[in-house]
Design an enzyme around this catalytic site. Structure first.
Site, PDB file in Angstrom:
ATOM      1  N   GLY A  49      25.436 -22.114  68.314  1.00 59.99           N
ATOM      2  CA  GLY A  49      26.875 -22.438  68.778  1.00 59.99           C
ATOM      3  C   GLY A  49      26.599 -23.952  69.263  1.00 59.99           C
ATOM      4  N   GLU A  50      27.289 -24.001  70.290  1.00 62.23           N
ATOM      5  CA  GLU A  50      26.766 -25.622  70.929  1.00 62.23           C
ATOM      6  C   GLU A  50      25.744 -25.634  72.036  1.00 62.23           C
ATOM      7  OE1 GLU A  50      27.914 -28.189  69.211  1.00 62.23           O
ATOM      8  OE2 GLU A  50      26.794 -29.207  70.878  1.00 62.23           O
ATOM      9  N   SER A  51      24.817 -26.065  72.023  1.00 62.75           N
ATOM     10  CA  SER A  51      23.748 -25.915  73.060  1.00 62.75           C
ATOM     11  C   SER A  51      24.429 -26.564  74.315  1.00 62.75           C
ATOM     12  CB  SER A  51      22.341 -26.457  72.630  1.00 62.75           C
ATOM     13  OG  SER A  51      22.409 -27.659  72.111  1.00 62.75           O
ATOM     14  N   CYS A  81      19.359 -21.523  65.920  1.00 66.67           N
ATOM     15  CA  CYS A  81      19.989 -22.874  66.115  1.00 66.67           C
ATOM     16  C   CYS A  81      20.103 -23.244  67.355  1.00 66.67           C
ATOM     17  CB  CYS A  81      21.329 -22.471  65.118  1.00 66.67           C
ATOM     18  SG  CYS A  81      21.747 -24.145  64.477  1.00 66.67           S
ATOM     19  N   ARG A 109      17.946 -32.262  67.671  1.00 58.41           N
ATOM     20  CA  ARG A 109      19.112 -31.820  67.271  1.00 58.41           C
ATOM     21  C   ARG A 109      20.022 -32.421  66.100  1.00 58.41           C
ATOM     22  NH1 ARG A 109      23.271 -31.828  72.036  1.00 58.41           N
ATOM     23  NH2 ARG A 109      24.370 -30.578  70.707  1.00 58.41           N
ATOM     24  N   ILE A 137      23.528 -25.071  59.592  1.00 57.79           N
ATOM     25  CA  ILE A 137      24.821 -25.450  60.102  1.00 57.79           C
ATOM     26  C   ILE A 137      24.387 -26.571  61.201  1.00 57.79           C
ATOM     27  CG2 ILE A 137      27.170 -25.250  61.377  1.00 57.79           C
ATOM     28  CD1 ILE A 137      26.858 -22.159  59.942  1.00 57.79           C
ATOM     29  N   ARG A 138      24.553 -27.757  60.819  1.00 53.16           N
ATOM     30  CA  ARG A 138      24.158 -28.819  61.967  1.00 53.16           C
ATOM     31  C   ARG A 138      22.853 -28.359  62.779  1.00 53.16           C
ATOM     32  NH1 ARG A 138      27.301 -29.089  66.137  1.00 53.16           N
ATOM     33  NH2 ARG A 138      28.469 -26.913  65.638  1.00 53.16           N
ATOM     34  N   HIS A 173      20.842 -19.597  60.451  1.00 50.34           N
ATOM     35  CA  HIS A 173      21.799 -18.341  60.975  1.00 50.34           C
ATOM     36  C   HIS A 173      21.629 -16.940  60.288  1.00 50.34           C
ATOM     37  CE1 HIS A 173      24.354 -20.864  63.545  1.00 50.34           C
ATOM     38  NE2 HIS A 173      23.885 -21.709  62.920  1.00 50.34           N
ATOM     39  N   GLU A 175      22.467 -14.388  61.042  1.00 53.17           N
ATOM     40  CA  GLU A 175      23.587 -13.241  61.380  1.00 53.17           C
ATOM     41  C   GLU A 175      24.657 -13.676  60.376  1.00 53.17           C
ATOM     42  OE1 GLU A 175      22.761 -15.915  62.923  1.00 53.17           O
ATOM     43  OE2 GLU A 175      24.611 -17.288  63.381  1.00 53.17           O
TER      44      GLU A 175
HETATM   45  N1  GLN Z   1      24.118 -28.686  66.563  1.00 51.86           N
HETATM   46  C1  GLN Z   1      24.132 -27.587  67.480  1.00 51.86           C
HETATM   47  C2  GLN Z   1      23.505 -27.961  69.077  1.00 51.86           C
HETATM   48  O1  GLN Z   1      22.618 -28.788  69.073  1.00 51.86           O
HETATM   49  C3  GLN Z   1      23.603 -26.192  67.041  1.00 51.86           C
HETATM   50  C4  GLN Z   1      24.206 -25.943  65.718  1.00 51.86           C
HETATM   51  C5  GLN Z   1      24.379 -24.347  65.347  1.00 51.86           C
HETATM   52  O2  GLN Z   1      24.240 -23.712  66.345  1.00 51.86           O
HETATM   53  N2  GLN Z   1      24.957 -23.890  64.360  1.00 51.86           N
HETATM   54  O3  GLN Z   1      23.854 -27.379  69.853  1.00 51.86           O
END
Ligand code: GLN
Length: 192
Positions: A49-51, A81, A109, A137-138, A173, A175
């Site tokens: 998600g977004e840390s 992630c 990150r 993903i990112r 990921h 999942e």
């Molecule tokens: N870039 C996100 C972060 O640093 C992580 C991306 C993800 O969980 N898919 O929070």
């Protein structure tokens, strides 16, 4: 019955719940977001998600201390992630928030840059007999690891999966794919 918690503050929560239910239908899977819930679980998933957001919400919901205590006491934790970013000891170049310092890894990150925001790659994953198709993903990368950390998979850019005792950290990921072999590795950690 064995109960697995999925930290349910932000991110890929429902995807992890479904993936766990697929891998082991006899498990109880709960969305953990309130104090007292993590202590009642035998294992925990910290999703992607977004840390920054997840870290903030952990504190505002009052579950940070309980999560840290559970991980320190040996509860199996799958951190994917953003989850990996949260449990590391150091986030390279990050000044806005501090990680939880549970796992002896340094993480960068969004390490693949904008051009490779999202991609798939076949990984040689330690313990698996054929390649694992992983979705990034990112994604973060593990850029340094202490002596107690076992590297499980890497790309040319660096390490993307590692384990330290009860902590399993993935840059990708699991999942989001039908291949449940990595969820099974995590569930096997319950036997250790
Ligand atoms: N870039 C996100 C972060 O640093 C992580 C991306 C993800 O969980 N898919 O929070």
């Amino acid at each position: 019955m064995t109960r697995i918690g999925v930290l349910a503050l932000q991110g890929d929560v429902s995807e992890h719940i479904l993936a766990l239910q697929r891998s082991a239908p006899d498990l109880e899977v709960v969305a953990a977001r309130r104090p007292g819930q993590i202590e009642e679980c035998q294992a925990l998933v910290i999703p992607g998600g977004e840390s920054t957001t997840i870290r903030r919400q952990m504190d505002s919901s009052g579950i940070t201390a309980e999560l840290v205590a559970a991980a320190r006491s040996g509860m199996p934790v799958l951190a994917t992630c953003a989850g990996m970013v949260l449990i590391c000891r150091e986030i390279v170049g990050e000044v806005r928030f501090r990680p939880l310092g549970l796992m002896d890894i340094a993480v960068s990150r969004n390490a693949f840059g904008a051009q490779r925001e999202s991609f798939e790659a076949d990984l040689d994953f330690k313990g698996l007999d054929r390649p694992y198709r992983a979705v990034f993903i990112r994604a973060p990368l593990i850029v340094a690891a202490g002596p107690g950390v076992e590297v499980l998979a890497r790309l040319d850019e660096g390490v993307v999966a590692a384990r330290q005792k009860n902590l399993l950290a993935l840059a990708f990921h699991p999942e989001l794919t039908d291949d449940s072999r990595i969820h099974r590795i995590f569930l096997d950690m319950l036997e250790d």
